[in-house]
Structures are given as structure tokens and as C-alpha cells.
Motif scaffolding. Structure first.
Motif, PDB file in Angstrom:
ATOM      1  N   SER A 186      63.129  63.222  59.236  1.00 66.22           N
ATOM      2  CA  SER A 186      62.634  63.703  60.537  1.00 66.22           C
ATOM      3  C   SER A 186      61.880  62.608  61.286  1.00 66.22           C
ATOM      4  CB  SER A 186      61.731  64.928  60.352  1.00 66.22           C
ATOM      5  OG  SER A 186      62.395  65.921  59.608  1.00 66.22           O
ATOM      6  N   ALA A 187      62.378  61.371  61.148  1.00 68.18           N
ATOM      7  CA  ALA A 187      61.670  60.242  61.755  1.00 68.18           C
ATOM      8  C   ALA A 187      62.139  59.931  63.166  1.00 68.18           C
ATOM      9  CB  ALA A 187      61.838  59.006  60.872  1.00 68.18           C
ATOM     10  N   ILE A 188      63.247  60.562  63.589  1.00 68.12           N
ATOM     11  CA  ILE A 188      63.784  60.243  64.908  1.00 68.12           C
ATOM     12  C   ILE A 188      63.653  61.439  65.833  1.00 68.12           C
ATOM     13  CG2 ILE A 188      65.777  59.381  66.182  1.00 68.12           C
ATOM     14  CD1 ILE A 188      66.817  58.145  63.628  1.00 68.12           C
ATOM     15  N   ARG A 189      63.040  61.192  66.962  1.00 70.36           N
ATOM     16  CA  ARG A 189      62.862  62.240  67.982  1.00 70.36           C
ATOM     17  C   ARG A 189      63.741  61.923  69.180  1.00 70.36           C
ATOM     18  NH1 ARG A 189      58.158  66.226  68.018  1.00 70.36           N
ATOM     19  NH2 ARG A 189      57.625  66.133  65.819  1.00 70.36           N
ATOM     20  N   TYR A 190      64.340  62.956  69.685  1.00 69.49           N
ATOM     21  CA  TYR A 190      65.243  62.843  70.827  1.00 69.49           C
ATOM     22  C   TYR A 190      64.570  63.495  72.027  1.00 69.49           C
ATOM     23  CZ  TYR A 190      69.704  63.344  73.329  1.00 69.49           C
ATOM     24  OH  TYR A 190      70.714  63.267  74.239  1.00 69.49           O
ATOM     25  N   PHE A 191      64.469  62.776  73.116  1.00 71.33           N
ATOM     26  CA  PHE A 191      63.815  63.309  74.311  1.00 71.33           C
ATOM     27  C   PHE A 191      64.828  64.030  75.191  1.00 71.33           C
ATOM     28  CE2 PHE A 191      60.890  60.311  72.718  1.00 71.33           C
ATOM     29  CZ  PHE A 191      59.649  60.789  73.080  1.00 71.33           C
ATOM     30  N   LEU A 192      64.564  65.291  75.462  1.00 69.65           N
ATOM     31  CA  LEU A 192      65.462  66.056  76.323  1.00 69.65           C
ATOM     32  C   LEU A 192      65.169  65.677  77.771  1.00 69.65           C
ATOM     33  CD1 LEU A 192      65.343  69.519  74.546  1.00 69.65           C
ATOM     34  CD2 LEU A 192      66.937  67.641  74.209  1.00 69.65           C
ATOM     35  N   GLY A 193      66.196  65.249  78.465  1.00 67.11           N
ATOM     36  CA  GLY A 193      66.021  64.697  79.797  1.00 67.11           C
ATOM     37  C   GLY A 193      65.638  65.711  80.864  1.00 67.11           C
ATOM     38  N   ALA A 194      65.090  65.168  81.959  1.00 67.20           N
ATOM     39  CA  ALA A 194      64.679  66.014  83.076  1.00 67.20           C
ATOM     40  C   ALA A 194      65.862  66.754  83.681  1.00 67.20           C
ATOM     41  CB  ALA A 194      64.005  65.150  84.141  1.00 67.20           C
ATOM     42  N   GLU A 195      67.066  66.136  83.585  1.00 69.20           N
ATOM     43  CA  GLU A 195      68.252  66.745  84.201  1.00 69.20           C
ATOM     44  C   GLU A 195      68.647  68.064  83.541  1.00 69.20           C
ATOM     45  OE1 GLU A 195      68.128  64.023  82.466  1.00 69.20           O
ATOM     46  OE2 GLU A 195      69.821  63.831  81.098  1.00 69.20           O
ATOM     47  N   ILE A 196      68.166  68.294  82.307  1.00 72.07           N
ATOM     48  CA  ILE A 196      68.432  69.590  81.667  1.00 72.07           C
ATOM     49  C   ILE A 196      67.141  70.375  81.471  1.00 72.07           C
ATOM     50  CG2 ILE A 196      70.580  68.901  80.532  1.00 72.07           C
ATOM     51  CD1 ILE A 196      68.955  68.571  77.933  1.00 72.07           C
ATOM     52  N   GLY A 197      66.127  70.005  82.225  1.00 74.82           N
ATOM     53  CA  GLY A 197      64.871  70.755  82.186  1.00 74.82           C
ATOM     54  C   GLY A 197      64.023  70.477  80.966  1.00 74.82           C
ATOM     55  N   GLY A 198      64.146  69.255  80.419  1.00 74.65           N
ATOM     56  CA  GLY A 198      63.432  68.921  79.190  1.00 74.65           C
ATOM     57  C   GLY A 198      61.923  69.001  79.294  1.00 74.65           C
ATOM     58  N   ASN A 199      61.366  68.552  80.418  1.00 70.70           N
ATOM     59  CA  ASN A 199      59.915  68.619  80.646  1.00 70.70           C
ATOM     60  C   ASN A 199      59.092  68.059  79.484  1.00 70.70           C
ATOM     61  OD1 ASN A 199      60.127  69.782  83.190  1.00 70.70           O
ATOM     62  ND2 ASN A 199      60.256  71.849  82.334  1.00 70.70           N
ATOM     63  N   GLY A 200      59.558  66.978  78.907  1.00 79.39           N
ATOM     64  CA  GLY A 200      58.811  66.348  77.823  1.00 79.39           C
ATOM     65  C   GLY A 200      59.091  66.920  76.449  1.00 79.39           C
ATOM     66  N   THR A 201      60.026  67.863  76.368  1.00 80.35           N
ATOM     67  CA  THR A 201      60.371  68.444  75.067  1.00 80.35           C
ATOM     68  C   THR A 201      61.145  67.431  74.221  1.00 80.35           C
ATOM     69  OG1 THR A 201      60.449  70.688  75.944  1.00 80.35           O
ATOM     70  CG2 THR A 201      61.693  70.283  73.920  1.00 80.35           C
ATOM     71  N   THR A 202      60.822  67.394  72.930  1.00 79.91           N
ATOM     72  CA  THR A 202      61.558  66.531  72.019  1.00 79.91           C
ATOM     73  C   THR A 202      62.282  67.379  70.980  1.00 79.91           C
ATOM     74  OG1 THR A 202      59.624  66.244  70.581  1.00 79.91           O
ATOM     75  CG2 THR A 202      60.004  64.563  72.258  1.00 79.91           C
ATOM     76  N   MET A 203      63.345  66.802  70.437  1.00 77.97           N
ATOM     77  CA  MET A 203      64.161  67.502  69.451  1.00 77.97           C
ATOM     78  C   MET A 203      64.207  66.650  68.186  1.00 77.97           C
ATOM     79  SD  MET A 203      68.187  68.370  69.977  1.00 77.97           S
ATOM     80  CE  MET A 203      68.817  66.720  69.669  1.00 77.97           C
ATOM     81  N   TYR A 204      64.106  67.288  67.034  1.00 80.79           N
ATOM     82  CA  TYR A 204      64.285  66.584  65.768  1.00 80.79           C
ATOM     83  C   TYR A 204      64.840  67.562  64.749  1.00 80.79           C
ATOM     84  CZ  TYR A 204      59.854  68.748  64.357  1.00 80.79           C
ATOM     85  OH  TYR A 204      58.869  69.649  64.063  1.00 80.79           O
TER      86      TYR A 204
END
Ligand code: SF4
Ligand code: SF4
Length: 105
Positions: free
Chosen positions: A54-72
Motif C-alpha cells: 500500500s505504498a503507492i497512492r493514486y490521485f483522482l483528478g479534478a476532471e472526475i471530481g477527485g477533490n484531493g481524494t487518493t486511491m490505494y
């Protein structure tokens, strides 16, 4: 850049470097992974799925409404993977994926 590697969690196994289709990830002299040129990352998330630590975080982009949300991800074993979505507030949502049954929705 769409991913960030947590150096505290990374054990330098190299799996992410092997799977990256653009050969963008390398292991440094401290045995930690880093993205050689983040601008070249196109966000395929292959490295996120491959990291068992779980060392890699994926940033959800603004174009899909990520608002700073990360995925792992967290893997329980070779059959179950948990996808976490963490908002900047710390609030999390989780989806369970059965890797043996990937074609069922
Ligand atoms: S797969 Fe995870 S633990 Fe292994 S080198 Fe990559 S970031 Fe580090
Ligand atoms: S998201 Fe895809 S392209 Fe970007 S570093 Fe990870 S594996 Fe490589």
C-alpha cells in the motif's frame, strides 16, 4: 503527476518498476521506488494494483471530481483486493474486489 510513493511503506521489492508500461519507476540507492519523470505518468494504476505494501497512492483528478481524494489498495491474499478511496478529511470508502471473479459486476 497522478501517483505518489510513500517511502516509509516502500520495501524496494521492485514489482511496481517491473509492471509500469512506461518504465517510469526505478529503485534508488536507498532501495526505495520513485517515479523517474512524473510528467510522463499517464495514470494507468498498474503500479498501484501491484504494490502489496500500500505504498503507492493514486490521485483522482479534478476532471472526475477527485477533490484531493487518493486511491490505494490492500491485498489480503491472491484472491481479495480492497480498494480504498480517502478524502483529504481522512474519510474513507472501500470496495472489495474478488480477483478470481473479475468479470462479475
Ligand atoms: S511495489 Fe510497493 S513496496 Fe515494492 S518497490 Fe514498488 S512501491 Fe515499493
Ligand atoms: S500509474 Fe501507470 S504509468 Fe504511472 S507510474 Fe504507475 S504504472 Fe507507470
Amino acid at each position: 503527476m497522478s501517483i505518489r510513493i510513500d517511502r516509509q511503506r516502500c520495501i524496494g521489492c521492485g514489482k511496481c518498476a517491473e509492471i509500469c508500461p512506461g518504465n517510469l519507476i526505478v529503485i534508488d540507492e536507498d532501495k526505495k521506488a520513485f517515479v523517474r519523470d512524473p510528467r510522463d505518468c499517464w495514470g494507468c494504476a498498474a503500479c498501484v494494483k501491484e504494490c502489496k505494501f500500500s505504498a503507492i497512492r493514486y490521485f483522482l483528478g479534478a476532471e472526475i471530481g477527485g477533490n484531493g481524494t487518493t486511491m490505494y489498495v490492500e491485498k489480503e491474499n491472491d484472491e481479495i483486493m480492497y480498494w480504498y478511496f480517502e478524502k483529504p478529511s481522512g474519510e474513507k470508502e472501500m470496495i472489495v474486489q474478488n480477483l478470481k471473479d473479475n468479470t462479475t459486476y
